[in-house]
Design a protein around this motif. Structure first.
Motif, PDB file in Angstrom:
ATOM      1  N   GLN A  81       0.974  -1.146   0.128  1.00  0.00           N
ATOM      2  CA  GLN A  81      -0.009  -0.001   0.037  1.00  0.00           C
ATOM      3  C   GLN A  81       0.843   1.379  -0.070  1.00  0.00           C
ATOM      4  OE1 GLN A  81      -3.340  -0.170  -0.201  1.00  0.00           O
ATOM      5  NE2 GLN A  81      -3.058  -2.505  -0.308  1.00  0.00           N
ATOM      6  N   PHE A  82       0.450   2.291  -0.374  1.00  0.00           N
ATOM      7  CA  PHE A  82       1.127   3.465  -0.360  1.00  0.00           C
ATOM      8  C   PHE A  82       1.904   3.834   0.770  1.00  0.00           C
ATOM      9  CE2 PHE A  82       1.613   8.104  -0.140  1.00  0.00           C
ATOM     10  CZ  PHE A  82       2.299   8.570  -1.139  1.00  0.00           C
ATOM     11  N   ASP A  83       1.109   3.707   2.097  1.00  0.00           N
ATOM     12  CA  ASP A  83       2.022   3.866   3.432  1.00  0.00           C
ATOM     13  C   ASP A  83       2.798   3.239   3.803  1.00  0.00           C
ATOM     14  OD1 ASP A  83      -0.260   2.209   3.712  1.00  0.00           O
ATOM     15  OD2 ASP A  83      -0.728   2.592   5.671  1.00  0.00           O
ATOM     16  N   VAL A  85       5.251   1.874   1.791  1.00  0.00           N
ATOM     17  CA  VAL A  85       6.244   2.240   0.634  1.00  0.00           C
ATOM     18  C   VAL A  85       7.411   3.024   1.445  1.00  0.00           C
ATOM     19  CG1 VAL A  85       7.047   3.118  -1.419  1.00  0.00           C
ATOM     20  CG2 VAL A  85       5.063   1.830  -1.183  1.00  0.00           C
TER      21      VAL A  85
END
Length: 90
Positions: A81-83, A85
């Protein structure tokens, strides 16, 4: 027939007999090696077929979708998920 002629005749007969035995033995070896050659050629063909199957299997297992599927199933991996990375800069 003189004694020398008789000895020469016996010697020539022995040479003919030895030559005949050598021809028969040579033919025997030739057939024996031919059978071995045929067996080795058959084995080469079997190995070639197996090699082709293994190459096909390797190309199938190396596809992107197969690698991704195995990563998800066996290693429980997922797209982050974006968080999740993390960017590392030097």
């Amino acid at each position: 027939m003189s004694r020398t002629g008789h000895m020469l005749f016996v010697l020539l007969m022995a040479a003919v007999l030895a030559s005949a035995i050598a021809v028969v033995y040579s033919k025997y070896l030739s057939r024996k090696h031919f059978v071995v050659l045929q067996e080795l050629q058959a084995e080469k063909e079997r190995i070639g077929i197996q090699w082709g199957r293994l190459q096909l299997e390797e190309s199938t297992l190396a596809t992107h979708s197969e690698v991704e599927k195995r990563a998800r199933d066996r290693l429980k991996m997922h797209l982050p998920q974006f968080d999740e990375v993390v960017v590392i800069r030097r």
